[in-house]
Design a protein around this motif. Structure first.
Motif, mmCIF file in Angstrom:
data_model
loop_
_atom_site.group_PDB
_atom_site.id
_atom_site.type_symbol
_atom_site.label_atom_id
_atom_site.label_comp_id
_atom_site.label_asym_id
_atom_site.label_seq_id
_atom_site.Cartn_x
_atom_site.Cartn_y
_atom_site.Cartn_z
ATOM 1 N N LEU A 179 0.868 -1.162 0.000
ATOM 2 C CA LEU A 179 0.000 0.000 0.000
ATOM 3 C C LEU A 179 0.910 1.218 0.000
ATOM 4 O O LEU A 179 1.804 1.323 0.842
ATOM 5 C CB LEU A 179 -0.907 0.011 1.245
ATOM 6 N N THR A 180 0.698 2.117 -0.961
ATOM 7 C CA THR A 180 1.494 3.343 -1.011
ATOM 8 C C THR A 180 0.716 4.472 -0.347
ATOM 9 O O THR A 180 -0.503 4.387 -0.171
ATOM 10 C CB THR A 180 1.824 3.746 -2.455
ATOM 11 N N ARG A 181 1.436 5.518 -0.008
ATOM 12 C CA ARG A 181 0.788 6.693 0.599
ATOM 13 C C ARG A 181 -0.300 7.235 -0.334
ATOM 14 O O ARG A 181 -1.409 7.561 0.107
ATOM 15 C CB ARG A 181 1.818 7.782 0.885
ATOM 16 N N ALA A 182 -0.015 7.311 -1.633
ATOM 17 C CA ALA A 182 -0.991 7.827 -2.591
ATOM 18 C C ALA A 182 -2.249 6.954 -2.620
ATOM 19 O O ALA A 182 -3.370 7.467 -2.634
ATOM 20 C CB ALA A 182 -0.367 7.918 -3.976
ATOM 21 N N GLU A 183 -2.072 5.631 -2.603
ATOM 22 C CA GLU A 183 -3.231 4.720 -2.593
ATOM 23 C C GLU A 183 -4.012 4.856 -1.287
ATOM 24 O O GLU A 183 -5.245 4.845 -1.290
ATOM 25 C CB GLU A 183 -2.765 3.269 -2.758
ATOM 26 N N TRP A 184 -3.286 4.989 -0.201
ATOM 27 C CA TRP A 184 -3.913 5.143 1.111
ATOM 28 C C TRP A 184 -4.817 6.373 1.114
ATOM 29 O O TRP A 184 -5.950 6.322 1.594
ATOM 30 C CB TRP A 184 -2.812 5.249 2.166
ATOM 31 N N ARG A 185 -4.338 7.466 0.554
ATOM 32 C CA ARG A 185 -5.143 8.694 0.476
ATOM 33 C C ARG A 185 -6.307 8.538 -0.495
ATOM 34 O O ARG A 185 -7.436 8.919 -0.200
ATOM 35 C CB ARG A 185 -4.272 9.869 0.031
#
Length: 194
Positions: A179-185
């Motif tokens: 999970l990337t920060r961008a996906e998390w957001r």
């Protein structure tokens, strides 16, 4: 250390706190259950290894930075039920962290692993500056894979590792999730609360 200083985070049902040297017996009990170790080593972790290698490494990680491995305590009972981690690389940085968990078999199926994973993911991205959180497990470990998916991680790849003494199912490989920060957001997970 006062309890409030040792607590990493709390959810509605879990308290994640720092390990101490007094937790050796709990780790030995956890790693002695063949169900818990089935997809890890297939055998119990010897007490001497926990006391001389595993627990000292956990405690050293706390000195390197804010990420690490925390004892999972069931808030209702105060009972140790395992651990959940955001493991940093050797340099202690928090840009890329490995999500991990190991819970006692008696609490499996109650959603504790997912609850704890979501909470540490939130903390990792919101407070620790993680850009990517990843995890891996055996391809045949359906329970762990479901936890990763429910926590919001997505499947990345299957890969094969050669082991001197492979476990049953090793031939199907290991799987990586992330999970990337961008996906998390983007997925709205950032709005969730631990």
């Amino acid at each position: 250390m006062p309890l409030e200083e040792s607590v990493f985070l709390e959810t509605s049902r879990l308290r994640l706190r720092r390990f101490t040297e007094a937790d050796a017996d709990e780790l030995v009990r956890l790693d002695s259950d063949p169900r818990v170790m089935r997809y890890l080593t297939g055998k119990p972790t010897p007490r001497t290894e926990i006391e001389q290698t595993v627990l000292p490494a956990i405690l050293r990680d706390y000195a390197r930075g804010p990420a690490g491995r925390w004892a999972a305590i069931e808030r209702a009972s105060g009972e140790f039920i395992g651990w959940i981690s955001l493991q940093p690389p050797e340099d202690g940085s928090t840009t890329e962290l490995e999500l991990g968990y190991r819970l006692t078999a008696k609490v499996w199926g109650r959603g504790y692993a997912t609850e704890g994973a979501r909470a540490v993911l939130h903390k990792g991205f919101a407070e620790l500056g993680a850009e990517r959180v990843w995890a891996q497990t055996m391809a045949v470990n359906g329970g762990s894979r479901r936890v990763l998916e429910k926590a919001g991680l997505r499947y990345v790849r299957t890969f094969h590792v050669r082991f001197a003494d492979p476990l049953p199912g090793t031939e199907q490989g290991e799987v990586e999730y992330e999970l990337t920060r961008a996906e998390w957001r983007r997925t709205g997970l950032a709005a969730g609360t631990p």
